[in-house]
Design a protein around this motif. Structure first.
Motif, short mmCIF file in Angstrom:
data_model
loop_
_atom_site.label_atom_id
_atom_site.label_comp_id
_atom_site.label_asym_id
_atom_site.label_seq_id
_atom_site.Cartn_x
_atom_site.Cartn_y
_atom_site.Cartn_z
N PHE A 293 0.83 -1.20 0.00
CA PHE A 293 0.00 0.00 0.00
C PHE A 293 0.86 1.25 0.00
CE2 PHE A 293 -1.86 3.41 2.55
CZ PHE A 293 -3.05 3.65 1.87
N ARG A 294 1.87 1.28 0.87
CA ARG A 294 2.74 2.45 0.97
C ARG A 294 3.50 2.71 -0.32
NH1 ARG A 294 3.62 4.40 6.08
NH2 ARG A 294 2.61 3.24 7.77
N GLN A 295 3.93 1.64 -0.95
CA GLN A 295 4.67 1.79 -2.20
C GLN A 295 3.75 2.24 -3.33
OE1 GLN A 295 6.81 -1.72 -3.39
NE2 GLN A 295 7.64 -0.79 -5.24
N PHE A 296 2.59 1.63 -3.42
CA PHE A 296 1.65 1.92 -4.50
C PHE A 296 1.16 3.36 -4.44
CE2 PHE A 296 -2.64 1.53 -6.51
CZ PHE A 296 -2.21 1.09 -7.76
N PHE A 297 0.95 3.89 -3.22
CA PHE A 297 0.43 5.23 -3.05
C PHE A 297 1.50 6.20 -2.52
CE2 PHE A 297 -3.42 2.56 -2.56
CZ PHE A 297 -4.16 3.08 -3.62
N SER A 298 2.74 5.96 -2.87
CA SER A 298 3.85 6.73 -2.31
C SER A 298 3.75 8.24 -2.55
CB SER A 298 5.18 6.21 -2.87
OG SER A 298 5.22 6.34 -4.28
N ALA A 299 3.23 8.67 -3.68
CA ALA A 299 3.14 10.10 -3.98
C ALA A 299 1.70 10.59 -4.01
CB ALA A 299 3.81 10.39 -5.32
N SER A 300 0.82 9.82 -3.38
CA SER A 300 -0.61 10.12 -3.43
C SER A 300 -1.13 10.55 -2.07
CB SER A 300 -1.37 8.87 -3.90
OG SER A 300 -2.76 9.00 -3.66
N PRO A 301 -2.15 11.40 -2.03
CA PRO A 301 -2.75 11.77 -0.74
C PRO A 301 -3.42 10.58 -0.07
CG PRO A 301 -4.06 12.63 -2.56
CD PRO A 301 -2.79 12.13 -3.15
N ILE A 302 -3.71 9.53 -0.84
CA ILE A 302 -4.36 8.34 -0.29
C ILE A 302 -3.49 7.68 0.78
CG2 ILE A 302 -5.27 6.05 -0.86
CD1 ILE A 302 -5.96 7.15 -3.63
N LYS A 303 -2.20 7.82 0.65
CA LYS A 303 -1.26 7.20 1.59
C LYS A 303 -1.54 7.64 3.02
CE LYS A 303 3.69 6.70 2.53
NZ LYS A 303 5.06 7.11 2.12
N ARG A 304 -2.06 8.85 3.18
CA ARG A 304 -2.24 9.40 4.53
C ARG A 304 -3.29 8.68 5.36
NH1 ARG A 304 -4.17 14.62 4.09
NH2 ARG A 304 -4.48 14.46 1.84
N ILE A 305 -4.26 7.99 4.72
CA ILE A 305 -5.28 7.32 5.53
C ILE A 305 -4.83 5.93 5.98
CG2 ILE A 305 -7.09 8.56 4.31
CD1 ILE A 305 -7.92 5.87 3.05
N GLY A 306 -3.75 5.43 5.42
CA GLY A 306 -3.24 4.14 5.83
C GLY A 306 -3.95 2.97 5.16
N ARG A 307 -3.29 1.85 5.18
CA ARG A 307 -3.78 0.65 4.50
C ARG A 307 -5.11 0.15 5.07
NH1 ARG A 307 -4.78 -4.76 6.60
NH2 ARG A 307 -4.92 -6.12 4.78
N ASP A 308 -5.26 0.15 6.40
CA ASP A 308 -6.44 -0.45 7.01
C ASP A 308 -7.73 0.27 6.62
OD1 ASP A 308 -4.66 -2.15 8.20
OD2 ASP A 308 -4.74 -1.22 10.18
#
Length: 380
Positions: A293-308
């Motif tokens: 998840f962290r790698q896939f969304f590394s430059a995206s705001p989506i990363k901030r909500i976390g995988r769960d």
């Protein structure tokens, strides 16, 4: 060095140079507001908070005094330079509403994180301003207690529609906002003219009826809030309404007729959608581990909500899809370490195959140690 003692013609030249520099940095709209919030806006914000419509966004209340008056945040501020950056999409965000196997990601999150792009441009413009004029500055991109929408209206960028968002005559609903507070006493723009008239398409389009009245959003019912800000198990009453939304929602924005004047061809390149985020397959997203998840969304705001939280959202979309083929990805998540994931995996299972759900419920429910998750095994 420019100072405010210059002649009116040189002041105007300075302002034009400032605006030109803003456009050169990628901004689409420019305006100046006085560093003040109208009494009516202050009253509306206080009422919104009193009614609890901010949900779990406690920071909205915690720094209320800073939102009500820019000078409470920074006593030296005299003017606010408001800027908008175009992110108009080339395709209608509503087009994927009936594509059950796809997870819908809000337009603004399909490209690079807008916070990074806008803050970088704001800092460049702020440095230019400091070099040209005798002033101090501060820059903000929606993570500070700043009433961007109200200030954008005062600066002439657009008006607030019935969905509460700023609508521009040139860019419709698709503007990211940024602000530069400055000690310069600049001549403000006139507030934007325009309005929604009798149109209420944005309110009608909302799947969860999140608009209790014109211009007011009850965040507790808003899909963007539920899929991004809310940290718990999504309430039962909203799960069906989420459809295949997995991060944010554009339904109210995309329904606005002013979008016909938007300019997708001039949207900032940083916000052009990544192909893998424009129409991602739920079967691929549901298998993401934390590192993936962290790698896939590394430059995206989506990363901030976390995988769960993200997987929680995807499971609701999977349940709503009614595609039994997704059981292969859903079943392993029944034993996920995160309670919010297990809870939504149970719900998705119940939607996809009620017989398997009933068979597992007899043994799985007593073994579940989280009461809220255990309730999901109860057939309703």
């Amino acid at each position: 060095m420019f100072t405010m003692s210059n002649t009116s013609s040189s002041i105007e030249d300075f302002r034009l140079s400032l605006e030109k520099e803003a456009y050169a940095l990628g901004f689409s709209t420019f305006g100046i507001s006085r560093a003040e919030i109208s009494a009516s806006t202050q009253k509306r914000l206080c009422r919104w908070l009193e009614e609890g419509m901010h949900g779990d966004m406690l920071w909205m209340r915690d720094r209320l005094e800073h939102r009500l008056d820019p000078q409470n945040l920074w006593p030296d501020v005299r003017s606010v330079i408001m800027l908008g950056m175009n992110y108009a999409p080339t395709k209608n965000p509503l087009a994927l509403a009936d594509d059950a196997g796809i997870g819908r990601i809000s337009v603004y999150a399909q490209g690079r994180d807008y916070h990074d792009t806008i803050k970088k441009a704001l800092k460049h413009l702020a440095r230019w301003l400091v070099q040209k004029a005798d002033c101090n500055v501060k820059v903000f991109v929606d993570t500070a207690p700043v009433m961007e929408k109200s200030l954008a209206v005062s600066a002439g960028l657009g008006w607030q529609g019935k969905h509460s968002n700023v609508i521009s005559r040139q860019y419709g609903n698709w503007l990211f906002l940024g602000a530069i507070y400055t000690t310069l006493d600049l001549e403000p723009n006139r507030p934007a003219k325009g309005g929604c008239g009798s149109c209420s398409r944005c309110q009608i389009a909302c799947p969860t009826n999140a608009f209790p009245r014109e211009g007011v959003v009850d965040a507790r019912r808003c899909i963007s809030y539920l899929t991004i800000e809310y940290k718990g198990i999504i309430p039962q009453e909203f799960r069906r309404a989420l459809g295949n939304h997995i991060y944010g929602c554009d339904d109210c924005l995309a329904s606005c007729p002013w979008n016909k004047f938007a300019h997708p061809e001039t949207s900032h390149p940083a916000f052009w959608p990544r192909a893998e985020l424009a129409a991602p397959e739920l079967r691929d997203l549901l298998t993401l581990k934390d590192s993936d998840f962290r790698q896939f969304f590394s430059a995206s705001p989506i990363k901030r909500i976390g995988r769960d939280r993200f997987i929680r959202n995807c499971l609701i979309a999977a349940g709503n899809s009614r595609q039994s083929s997704l059981l292969k990805q859903v079943m392993p998540l029944l034993e996920d370490p995160a309670a919010i994931v297990r809870a939504m995996a149970i719900w998705a299972l119940r939607q996809l195959d009620i017989q398997i759900f009933r068979a597992l419920a007899k043994t799985a429910a007593p073994q579940e140690n989280d009461v809220t998750v255990q309730r999901e095994w109860q057939e309703v």
